[in-house]
Design a protein around this motif. Structure first.
Motif, PDB file in Angstrom:
ATOM      1  N   GLN A  38       6.540 105.175  -9.463  1.00  0.00           N
ATOM      2  CA  GLN A  38       6.290 103.810  -9.007  1.00  0.00           C
ATOM      3  C   GLN A  38       5.067 103.163  -9.653  1.00  0.00           C
ATOM      4  N   MET A  78       8.680  96.256 -11.113  1.00  0.00           N
ATOM      5  CA  MET A  78       7.863  97.184 -10.317  1.00  0.00           C
ATOM      6  C   MET A  78       6.375  96.994 -10.549  1.00  0.00           C
ATOM      7  N   LYS A  90      15.516  93.802  -5.925  1.00  0.00           N
ATOM      8  CA  LYS A  90      14.228  94.385  -6.316  1.00  0.00           C
ATOM      9  C   LYS A  90      14.464  95.157  -7.610  1.00  0.00           C
ATOM     10  N   ARG A  91      14.195  94.492  -8.728  1.00  0.00           N
ATOM     11  CA  ARG A  91      14.533  95.064 -10.025  1.00  0.00           C
ATOM     12  C   ARG A  91      13.473  96.042 -10.508  1.00  0.00           C
ATOM     13  N   ARG A  92      13.915  97.055 -11.214  1.00  0.00           N
ATOM     14  CA  ARG A  92      12.989  98.069 -11.722  1.00  0.00           C
ATOM     15  C   ARG A  92      11.972  97.456 -12.682  1.00  0.00           C
ATOM     16  N   PHE A 106      15.044 100.441  -5.994  1.00  0.00           N
ATOM     17  CA  PHE A 106      15.305  99.168  -6.643  1.00  0.00           C
ATOM     18  C   PHE A 106      16.804  98.887  -6.568  1.00  0.00           C
ATOM     19  N   ASP A 150       4.954  94.946  -7.738  1.00  0.00           N
ATOM     20  CA  ASP A 150       5.307  95.255  -6.354  1.00  0.00           C
ATOM     21  C   ASP A 150       4.040  95.190  -5.496  1.00  0.00           C
TER      22      ASP A 150
END
Length: 195
Positions: A101, A61, A56-58, A52, A64
């Motif tokens: 993830q 997720m 692409k931010r945590r 991330f 995703d």
């Protein structure tokens, strides 16, 4: 009961693979288990790297698209079974990458204003079948039960899964490791377990 087995070991001619086969055999003979899915992380070529950054931010997720298939599997399952070795007192990086993830905020748990989050995977049961070279009591006596605490308290309980069972088999590289007896123990458990 719908069961998802997550297998994490690269060798299909191994004792870990034999444990996987006994889990599958027991599940298929169990009338309480209606459906069974098997996810082999190495065969799947699962990428365990948690990535991330500013684009692409945590916190995003949970949506995703690369993980959608795996989220659907987790949502579908009533029972999760993890089959893996214990390396350096913990599960392999491949399995930890899957956990990093998949067990994401707004999918596996939701932050609240309280001390603990709301677990969003409530009602699911978990069984961990793990092997190690060292003695069975090694994690308990030498590592203060770190493996079980990591998996049960820091992960499964956090996301709402309270029913957790462990099979930690030690001395698995020893000729006196009672491998066949332990394989049969796993088979018998999954042949009879009810949700």
């Amino acid at each position: 009961m719908k069961t998802l087995i997550v297998y994490t070991y690269p060798n299909h001619k191994s004792l870990n693979y034999a444990f996987l086969q006994e889990v599958i055999k027991g599940c298929r003979e169990n009338p309480a288990i209606e459906e069974l899915q098997i996810l082999d992380l190495y065969e799947e070529d699962f990428d365990p790297r948690l990535m991330f950054h500013e684009h692409k931010r945590r916190r995003d997720m949970y949506q995703d698209p690369k993980m959608e298939k795996y989220r659907q599997q987790l949502s579908w399952a009533d029972q999760l079974v993890f089959v893996y070795p214990i390396w350096w007192g913990r599960p392999p990086a491949m399995l930890l990458g899957y956990i990093d993830q998949l067990f994401a905020a707004n999918f596996a748990y939701r932050d609240t204003k309280g001390l603990f989050p709301e677990g969003l995977l409530k009602g699911k049961s978990v069984v961990c079948v793990s092997t190690m070279k060292g003695p069975t009591n090694y994690p308990f006596l030498w590592l203060n039960n770190a493996h079980k605490i990591l998996m049960k308290r820091a992960l499964f309980k956090f996301v709402g899964m309270k029913k957790v069972k462990f099979f930690e088999f030690g001395n698995m590289e020893s000729k006196k490791g009672k491998q066949q007896q332990k394989l049969n123990k796993v088979y018998q458990y999954f042949r009879k377990v009810a949700y």
